[in-house]
Design a protein around this motif. Structure first.
Motif, PDB file in Angstrom:
ATOM      1  N   THR B  32       0.645  -1.013  -0.040  1.00  0.00           N
ATOM      2  CA  THR B  32       0.033  -0.013   0.068  1.00  0.00           C
ATOM      3  C   THR B  32       0.805   1.187   0.006  1.00  0.00           C
ATOM      4  OG1 THR B  32      -1.678  -1.252   1.319  1.00  0.00           O
ATOM      5  CG2 THR B  32      -1.886   0.986   1.042  1.00  0.00           C
ATOM      6  N   PHE B  33       0.633   2.059  -0.976  1.00  0.00           N
ATOM      7  CA  PHE B  33       1.481   3.338  -0.826  1.00  0.00           C
ATOM      8  C   PHE B  33       0.627   4.448  -0.190  1.00  0.00           C
ATOM      9  CE2 PHE B  33       2.848   1.598  -4.794  1.00  0.00           C
ATOM     10  CZ  PHE B  33       4.252   1.625  -4.645  1.00  0.00           C
ATOM     11  N   THR B  34       1.441   5.066   0.739  1.00  0.00           N
ATOM     12  CA  THR B  34       0.750   6.146   1.347  1.00  0.00           C
ATOM     13  C   THR B  34       1.214   7.748   0.960  1.00  0.00           C
ATOM     14  OG1 THR B  34       2.213   5.741   3.114  1.00  0.00           O
ATOM     15  CG2 THR B  34      -0.246   5.212   3.650  1.00  0.00           C
ATOM     16  N   VAL B  45      -3.945   1.249  -2.833  1.00  0.00           N
ATOM     17  CA  VAL B  45      -3.499  -0.217  -2.627  1.00  0.00           C
ATOM     18  C   VAL B  45      -3.135  -0.786  -3.883  1.00  0.00           C
ATOM     19  CG1 VAL B  45      -4.396  -2.685  -1.859  1.00  0.00           C
ATOM     20  CG2 VAL B  45      -5.228  -0.629  -0.782  1.00  0.00           C
ATOM     21  N   ALA B  46      -1.740  -0.937  -3.921  1.00  0.00           N
ATOM     22  CA  ALA B  46      -1.233  -1.212  -5.482  1.00  0.00           C
ATOM     23  C   ALA B  46      -1.349  -2.737  -5.692  1.00  0.00           C
ATOM     24  CB  ALA B  46       0.170  -0.641  -5.414  1.00  0.00           C
ATOM     25  N   VAL B  47      -0.765  -3.410  -4.755  1.00  0.00           N
ATOM     26  CA  VAL B  47      -0.817  -4.944  -4.506  1.00  0.00           C
ATOM     27  C   VAL B  47      -1.601  -5.484  -3.509  1.00  0.00           C
ATOM     28  CG1 VAL B  47       0.271  -6.920  -4.575  1.00  0.00           C
ATOM     29  CG2 VAL B  47       1.376  -4.895  -6.013  1.00  0.00           C
ATOM     30  N   PRO B  65      -3.789  -5.167 -17.022  1.00  0.00           N
ATOM     31  CA  PRO B  65      -3.992  -3.972 -17.516  1.00  0.00           C
ATOM     32  C   PRO B  65      -3.250  -2.810 -16.913  1.00  0.00           C
ATOM     33  CG  PRO B  65      -5.940  -4.355 -16.258  1.00  0.00           C
ATOM     34  CD  PRO B  65      -5.003  -5.524 -16.202  1.00  0.00           C
ATOM     35  N   ASN B  66      -2.937  -1.405 -17.240  1.00  0.00           N
ATOM     36  CA  ASN B  66      -2.449  -0.500 -16.508  1.00  0.00           C
ATOM     37  C   ASN B  66      -2.763  -0.396 -15.244  1.00  0.00           C
ATOM     38  OD1 ASN B  66      -2.399   1.584 -19.852  1.00  0.00           O
ATOM     39  ND2 ASN B  66      -0.615   0.535 -18.869  1.00  0.00           N
ATOM     40  N   GLY B  67      -1.885  -0.220 -14.325  1.00  0.00           N
ATOM     41  CA  GLY B  67      -2.185  -0.059 -12.844  1.00  0.00           C
ATOM     42  C   GLY B  67      -2.697  -1.184 -12.059  1.00  0.00           C
ATOM     43  N   ALA B  68      -2.342  -2.199 -12.620  1.00  0.00           N
ATOM     44  CA  ALA B  68      -2.831  -3.497 -12.058  1.00  0.00           C
ATOM     45  C   ALA B  68      -1.757  -4.007 -10.982  1.00  0.00           C
ATOM     46  CB  ALA B  68      -2.974  -4.733 -13.154  1.00  0.00           C
ATOM     47  N   GLY B  69      -0.722  -3.318 -10.943  1.00  0.00           N
ATOM     48  CA  GLY B  69       0.248  -4.003  -9.870  1.00  0.00           C
ATOM     49  C   GLY B  69       1.282  -4.802 -10.274  1.00  0.00           C
ATOM     50  N   LYS B  70       1.612  -4.764 -11.683  1.00  0.00           N
ATOM     51  CA  LYS B  70       2.806  -5.697 -12.123  1.00  0.00           C
ATOM     52  C   LYS B  70       3.984  -5.208 -11.626  1.00  0.00           C
ATOM     53  CE  LYS B  70       1.263  -5.066 -16.334  1.00  0.00           C
ATOM     54  NZ  LYS B  70       0.212  -3.968 -16.232  1.00  0.00           N
ATOM     55  N   THR B  71       4.299  -3.949 -12.037  1.00  0.00           N
ATOM     56  CA  THR B  71       5.704  -3.252 -11.688  1.00  0.00           C
ATOM     57  C   THR B  71       5.678  -3.400 -10.035  1.00  0.00           C
ATOM     58  OG1 THR B  71       5.494  -1.791 -13.553  1.00  0.00           O
ATOM     59  CG2 THR B  71       6.937  -1.163 -11.811  1.00  0.00           C
ATOM     60  N   THR B 220       3.460  -8.098 -19.197  1.00  0.00           N
ATOM     61  CA  THR B 220       3.226  -7.403 -20.667  1.00  0.00           C
ATOM     62  C   THR B 220       1.823  -7.422 -20.560  1.00  0.00           C
ATOM     63  OG1 THR B 220       3.300  -8.197 -22.960  1.00  0.00           O
ATOM     64  CG2 THR B 220       2.566  -9.940 -21.135  1.00  0.00           C
ATOM     65  N   HIS B 221       1.503  -6.660 -21.420  1.00  0.00           N
ATOM     66  CA  HIS B 221      -0.020  -6.501 -21.733  1.00  0.00           C
ATOM     67  C   HIS B 221      -0.387  -6.743 -22.973  1.00  0.00           C
ATOM     68  CE1 HIS B 221       0.695  -2.102 -20.326  1.00  0.00           C
ATOM     69  NE2 HIS B 221       1.227  -2.250 -21.598  1.00  0.00           N
ATOM     70  N   TYR B 222       0.567  -7.365 -23.692  1.00  0.00           N
ATOM     71  CA  TYR B 222       0.528  -8.035 -25.053  1.00  0.00           C
ATOM     72  C   TYR B 222      -0.025  -9.464 -25.032  1.00  0.00           C
ATOM     73  CZ  TYR B 222       2.901  -3.784 -26.651  1.00  0.00           C
ATOM     74  OH  TYR B 222       3.090  -2.649 -27.060  1.00  0.00           O
TER      75      TYR B 222
HETATM   76  N1  LIG Z   1       5.196   5.149  -5.754  1.00  0.00           N
HETATM   77  C1  LIG Z   1       3.807   5.039  -5.801  1.00  0.00           C
HETATM   78  N2  LIG Z   1       3.149   5.990  -5.186  1.00  0.00           N
HETATM   79  C2  LIG Z   1       1.834   5.929  -5.019  1.00  0.00           C
HETATM   80  N3  LIG Z   1       1.085   5.126  -6.001  1.00  0.00           N
HETATM   81  C3  LIG Z   1       1.879   4.279  -6.669  1.00  0.00           C
HETATM   82  C4  LIG Z   1       3.278   4.065  -6.707  1.00  0.00           C
HETATM   83  N4  LIG Z   1       3.659   3.390  -7.739  1.00  0.00           N
HETATM   84  C5  LIG Z   1       2.562   2.650  -8.029  1.00  0.00           C
HETATM   85  N5  LIG Z   1       1.423   3.289  -7.568  1.00  0.00           N
HETATM   86  C6  LIG Z   1       0.125   2.911  -7.708  1.00  0.00           C
HETATM   87  O1  LIG Z   1      -0.044   1.706  -7.599  1.00  0.00           O
HETATM   88  C7  LIG Z   1      -0.863   1.119  -8.809  1.00  0.00           C
HETATM   89  C8  LIG Z   1      -0.118  -0.170  -9.427  1.00  0.00           C
HETATM   90  O2  LIG Z   1       0.873   0.407 -10.008  1.00  0.00           O
HETATM   91  P1  LIG Z   1       1.952  -0.303 -10.949  1.00  0.00           P
HETATM   92  O3  LIG Z   1       2.992   0.384 -11.446  1.00  0.00           O
HETATM   93  O4  LIG Z   1       2.400  -1.780 -10.012  1.00  0.00           O
HETATM   94  O5  LIG Z   1       0.986  -0.997 -12.253  1.00  0.00           O
HETATM   95  P2  LIG Z   1       1.524  -1.782 -13.421  1.00  0.00           P
HETATM   96  O6  LIG Z   1       0.266  -2.975 -13.470  1.00  0.00           O
HETATM   97  O7  LIG Z   1       2.921  -1.888 -13.531  1.00  0.00           O
HETATM   98  O8  LIG Z   1       0.836  -0.881 -14.621  1.00  0.00           O
HETATM   99  P3  LIG Z   1       1.307  -0.635 -16.136  1.00  0.00           P
HETATM  100  O9  LIG Z   1       1.140  -1.532 -17.237  1.00  0.00           O
HETATM  101  O10 LIG Z   1       0.854   0.696 -16.598  1.00  0.00           O
HETATM  102  O11 LIG Z   1       2.910  -0.463 -16.058  1.00  0.00           O
HETATM  103  C9  LIG Z   1      -1.200   2.230  -9.648  1.00  0.00           C
HETATM  104  O12 LIG Z   1      -2.670   2.388  -9.260  1.00  0.00           O
HETATM  105  C10 LIG Z   1      -0.211   3.234  -9.358  1.00  0.00           C
HETATM  106  O13 LIG Z   1      -1.041   4.378  -9.319  1.00  0.00           O
END
Ligand SMILES: Nc1ncnc2c1ncn2[C@@H]1O[C@H](COP(=O)(O)OP(=O)(O)OP(=O)(O)O)[C@@H](O)[C@H]1O
Ligand SMILES: [Mg+2]
Lengths: 272, 342
Positions: B32-34, B45-47, B65-71, B220-222
């Motif tokens: 969780t990012f605060t 809540v990222a993951v 998808p974007n923002g799913a929490g992969k990174t 990936t999202h491909y």
């Molecule tokens: N440093 C941070 N501070 C606050 N929120 C964050 C931070 N990093 C990521 N998030 C949030 O956490 C969620 C997940 O982000 P993440 O980068 O893991 O997504 P992703 O699956 O990699 O997306 P993408 O396909 O766009 O790369 C998003 O809603 C993002 O806005």
């Protein structure tokens, strides 16, 4: 089919060895130094700075020295210039770290097993080398202008200034990784460096003898850098056993330890 | 959490993979990012709690998808980010307790660059290798080999700022692989690559597994990428893993094959739908003379279906069977499509 992922099973085929602090520091330093030296602006401005200080500021010193009661104007003022060089040059060292962070270099280094302290110290060493060269240029030039000091005094003075540079560069790097924005960092540094510069009597000494009011003297007594400047002055004058030297050296070591610790923490911390 | 247990069928791997020794093992991993927005405290809540297990020698795709929490998940597994809760073991070591041991054994290619624009490509790669403790000669040899394999010939001395986006992406990949790690994390490795470079990289990644026995965990999202390259896919949505299996099994289990019937007589659509359902299909959709429904494993029911349609006298103009795509899977488990423009 699967094997247990013991240490030996998962190490690479190339048979890597654990890297050490000094090795990592050297790799980081060499990379930073290479990048800096290839930038002509860094070299030219770096060398020009001490020359400008002396050529443009030096002529004012001699008449001033008499008023303050110093015997040799350069022995009195060059320590201040050195400390200023150390504080200002090193304080701005962190800016390059922000763009490195932005391009992903910091994260790429943080994912390697390299020591976090090495990531900081390698960078700080680059600034220390710059400061050292600048300091030597300044001292050599000042000799031509009339500075007189013993080799031991010069060495101790330079050592104190270099250590102070380590402290300031570490603090600057810590600040850079914390703010991650030039726009936040620039005013912050200015608002720190300016009072430090003014209150520690770097250019004009703050004392009853130089005619400063009591409140200003009291305020400046709280500035660690005041003791550091005075320590370098005493060292240049070959007074090695003064309270100034003791306090100056202690403060320098203390500030350095504190700043390196804080800087390492920012490299260790997530989100950097 | 409960979403996972509710959908027991979406999680058939856990039981199977658990008995094997995993090179990546995460339990309820969450982050969780605060932040601060004005005076209010914001929480993202990222993951939300990820359980996953990756075996040695697998190529596992993290699809979402974007923002799913992969990174965010990847950054926790690579020790860059501390989990808020949960645990993860990577290459035999706990990411929170023994981060250095983990770092020693993995490679990571981040989603966004890893080199200074002003540096020289080759030097960046060699320095990166040195930080992993390999010798200069090893780093240089492996770096040049990677440059050749990734079509970066002649760019050793080039500054990244003078490279194209796709070239820079491949340079990032060379950085992450220079020390020949046994486990590699690749965050969207093919983003920005042209089709040829992408196919080349797929081949390279497959070779890492086939020729060197390496493990690859990539995001990936491909869909085509996940399909073509990965032994197993984890679908993540809103910080939770919603499906996990081989691409084929996912398609089979999650959606089944689409059977499309075109009738000669539209008035018999009801009968056709009944026969389809009897053959084990989902609720058929009727649109004029066309009736379609999904059946798990159409190959084994088709003959029976045709016979039963024949026995009630439903005449077919045409019949079409479409294998499900990963996008069908994605649509089923997340309720959204990943297809471009969809
Ligand atoms: N440093 C941070 N501070 C606050 N929120 C964050 C931070 N990093 C990521 N998030 C949030 O956490 C969620 C997940 O982000 P993440 O980068 O893991 O997504 P992703 O699956 O990699 O997306 P993408 O396909 O766009 O790369 C998003 O809603 C993002 O806005
Ligand atoms: Mg991402």
């Amino acid at each position: 089919m699967t094997t247990t992922p013991t240490a030996s099973a998962v190490t690479t085929a190339t048979g890597k060895r654990r890297s050490s602090f000094w090795h990592d520091t050297f790799v980081i330093f060499r990379r930073q130094f290479r990048l800096a030296v290839r930038n002509p602006a860094w070299v030219i401005i770096g060398l020009l700075q001490p020359v400008l200080y002396l050529v443009l500021f030096g002529p004012l010193l001699e008449p001033l020295a008499g008023a303050i009661g110093a015997e040799n104007a350069y022995t009195f003022f060059v320590p201040g210039l050195l400390v200023q060089l150390g504080i200002f040059g090193a304080f701005f060292a962190g800016f390059s770290l922000i763009s490195e962070w932005r391009s992903g270099v910091v994260e790429a280094e943080r994912v390697t097993p390299a020591s976090r302290t090495a990531l900081l110290v390698g960078r700080v060493l680059r600034d220390v080398v710059q400061l050292f060269v600048q300091g030597v240029v300044l001292i050599v030039l000042s000799f031509a202008f009339g500075l007189r000091a013993s080799p031991g005094g010069l060495l101790l003075g330079l050592l104190i200034v270099v250590l102070l540079g380590v402290a300031c560069a570490s603090a600057s790097n810590a600040l850079a990784l914390t703010t991650k924005s030039e726009d936040v960092m620039a005013p912050l540094i200015n608002s720190i460096a300016l009072p430090v510069l003014l209150l520690s009597g770097i250019l004009l000494p703050i004392s009853a003898r130089s005619g400063a009011p009591d409140w200003l003297v009291t305020l400046s007594d709280f500035m660690p850098t005041k003791y550091i400047v005075n320590a370098v002055r005493d060292a240049f004058a070959s007074d090695f056993t003064t309270a100034n030297v003791l306090w100056g050296v202690l403060w320098t070591i203390g500030l350095t330890a504190l700043a390196v610790w804080a800087g390492t923490r920012t490299f260790r911390r997530e989100n950097s | 959490m409960n979403r996972r247990t509710d959908n027991g069928t979406l999680w058939p791997v856990a039981a199977r993979w658990e008995d094997l020794v995993a090179i990546i093992e995460a339990r309820a991993l969450a982050r969780t990012f605060t932040g601060r927005k004005g005076r209010e405290k914001t929480e993202v809540v990222a993951v939300a709690g990820v359980d996953l297990s990756v075996d040695e020698g697998e190529i596992v795709g993290f699809l979402g998808p974007n923002g799913a929490g992969k990174t965010t998940t990847l950054r926790m597994l690579t020790t860059l980010l501390r989990p808020t809760s949960g645990t993860a073991t990577v290459a035999g070591f706990d990411v929170a307790r023994d981060p250095v041991e983990v770092r020693q054994r993995i490679g990571y290619v981040s989603q966004s660059g890893s080199t200074s624009p002003e540096a020289r490509a080759g030097e960046e790669v060699v320095d990166h290798g040195l930080l992993y403790g390999i010798s200069k000669a090893q780093a240089e040899a492996r770096g040049r080999e990677l440059f050749e394999q990734l079509d970066l010939d002649g760019l050793w001395e080039r500054q990244p700022k003078a490279m194209s986006g796709g070239q820079r992406r491949r340079l990032d990949i060379a950085m992450g692989l220079v020390h020949d790690p046994s486990l590699v994390f690749l965050d969207e490795p093919t983003t920005g690559l042209d089709p040829q470079a992408r196919a080349n990289l797929w081949e390279h990644i497959a070779d890492l597994r086939d020729k060197r026995g390496r493990t690859v965990f990539l995001t990936t999202h491909y869909l085509d990428e996940a399909d073509a390259l990965c032994d197993r896919i984890l679908v993540i949505d809103q910080g939770m893993i919603v499906a996990s299996n081989t691409p084929d099994a996912l398609k089979r289990e999650v959606s089944g094959d689409l059977i499309m019937l075109e009738l000669v007589d539209p008035s018999r659509a009801g009968d056709a739908a009944e026969r389809l359902k009897a053959a084990g299909s989902t609720e058929p959709e009727i649109d004029g003379a066309s009736v379609q429904a999904r059946v798990p494993g159409a190959g084994s029911v088709l003959a029976g279906l045709l016979r039963s349609l024949d026995s009630v006298g439903v005449e077919l103009a045409s019949i079409d069977v479409r294998r499900p795509t990963l996008d069908d899977v994605f649509l089923t488990v997340t309720g959204r499509s990943l297809r471009e423009g969809a």
